[in-house]
Design a protein around this motif. Structure first.
Motif, PDB file in Angstrom:
ATOM      1  N   HIS A 114       0.839  -1.189   0.000  1.00  0.00           N
ATOM      2  CA  HIS A 114       0.000   0.000   0.000  1.00  0.00           C
ATOM      3  C   HIS A 114       0.877   1.244   0.000  1.00  0.00           C
ATOM      4  O   HIS A 114       2.065   1.179   0.305  1.00  0.00           O
ATOM      5  CB  HIS A 114      -0.896   0.035   1.242  1.00  0.00           C
ATOM      6  N   ASP A 126       0.216   5.054   1.697  1.00  0.00           N
ATOM      7  CA  ASP A 126      -0.626   5.983   2.448  1.00  0.00           C
ATOM      8  C   ASP A 126       0.151   7.264   2.697  1.00  0.00           C
ATOM      9  O   ASP A 126       1.327   7.214   3.085  1.00  0.00           O
ATOM     10  CB  ASP A 126      -1.020   5.409   3.818  1.00  0.00           C
ATOM     11  N   ASP A 184      -4.227   8.915   4.179  1.00  0.00           N
ATOM     12  CA  ASP A 184      -5.042   8.662   2.989  1.00  0.00           C
ATOM     13  C   ASP A 184      -4.464   7.491   2.206  1.00  0.00           C
ATOM     14  O   ASP A 184      -3.270   7.495   1.867  1.00  0.00           O
ATOM     15  CB  ASP A 184      -5.094   9.891   2.081  1.00  0.00           C
ATOM     16  N   ARG A 185      -5.273   6.483   1.902  1.00  0.00           N
ATOM     17  CA  ARG A 185      -4.834   5.344   1.111  1.00  0.00           C
ATOM     18  C   ARG A 185      -4.847   5.727  -0.376  1.00  0.00           C
ATOM     19  O   ARG A 185      -5.893   5.965  -0.958  1.00  0.00           O
ATOM     20  CB  ARG A 185      -5.762   4.151   1.385  1.00  0.00           C
ATOM     21  N   ASP A 212      -3.117   0.352  -3.337  1.00  0.00           N
ATOM     22  CA  ASP A 212      -2.835  -0.982  -2.823  1.00  0.00           C
ATOM     23  C   ASP A 212      -2.996  -1.927  -4.016  1.00  0.00           C
ATOM     24  O   ASP A 212      -3.037  -1.471  -5.171  1.00  0.00           O
ATOM     25  CB  ASP A 212      -3.717  -1.350  -1.626  1.00  0.00           C
TER      26      ASP A 212
END
Length: 235
Positions: free
Chosen positions: A55, A57, A61-62, A65
């Motif tokens: 992922h 981030d 905030d993502r 992924d």
């Protein structure tokens, strides 16, 4: 606006599997032999390469992924490499103003901000010149200002000094150091001079994996692999 970076970058075709954590305003230097995956690492964080796992981030905030991919234009990440990639038809001020406009500034505010950047990067009288009227070092200074004018949450520097002569590279290092102003940054480099000038921590990347990581002085004082030893010996 800068933020914490929490990333686990897995890119299968490059054999890359790297975990990264940066505090807001921290500068991390990444060094490694050719083919270690340094540029792929930056490209994956920037969104130019898709993740196969893990992922990315920023500030909680993502962005990416294995099943999610935020486009580079929506990541608020600045990327500066060996080639400044300035718009050839725009002046230096125009290039910087374009970035500020992209970040939401009005046309007037973007132009004013671009004008302010020119003396900050040591080019107070060259704002009206196009890229083909500037030296390589001058173009890189404008590219740096353009990247920072967009107010990135994360700045990625991919060997931005390597195509410059020794004097121009030393001068640009000073400009970068003076202008980061707490911007969370990853700088990929092949020279320990860049790490000394800019970084808080050093990460050694070999064969797509982290072989050593820590405070810059600690890593250089106790290098754990032959490559790290060569880096320490080059100081």
């Amino acid at each position: 606006m800068t933020g914490t970076l929490d990333a686990h970058v897995v890119v299968d075709h490059a054999g890359l599997d790297v975990r990264l954590t940066l505090r807001p305003g921290e500068v991390l230097a990444v060094m490694g032999p050719s083919g270690a995956g340094k540029t792929t690492l930056l490209d994956a964080v920037a969104g130019l390469t898709r993740l196969d796992g893990g992922h990315v981030d920023i500030g909680g905030d993502r962005l990416a992924d294995a099943s999610r991919h935020t486009p580079p234009s929506r990541r608020a990440i600045g990327l500066l490499g060996q080639d400044p990639l300035l718009f050839p038809h725009m002046t230096a001020v125009g290039n910087i103003a374009f970035a500020a406009r992209s970040a939401g500034s009005s046309r007037a505010d973007a132009l004013a901000l671009a004008e302010e950047w020119m003396p900050r990067i040591g080019l107070p009288d060259l704002g009206g010149r196009r890229p083909d009227q500037l030296s390589g070092g001058q173009r890189q200074r404008v590219a740096l200002a353009r990247a920072l004018a967009a107010r990135p949450r994360l700045l990625l520097l991919d060997e931005p000094f390597s195509s410059l002569d020794v004097l121009a590279a030393a001068q640009l290092r000073e400009v970068v150091r003076d202008q980061l102003h707490g911007t969370t940054t990853i700088v990929v480099s092949h020279t320990v001079a860049d790490a000394h000038a800019l970084a808080d921590r050093l990460l050694i990347l070999e064969h797509g994996r982290i072989s050593q990581e820590g405070e810059l002085r600690e890593v250089l004082a106790a290098p754990g692999t032959p490559f790290a030893q060569a880096v320490a010996a080059s100081q």
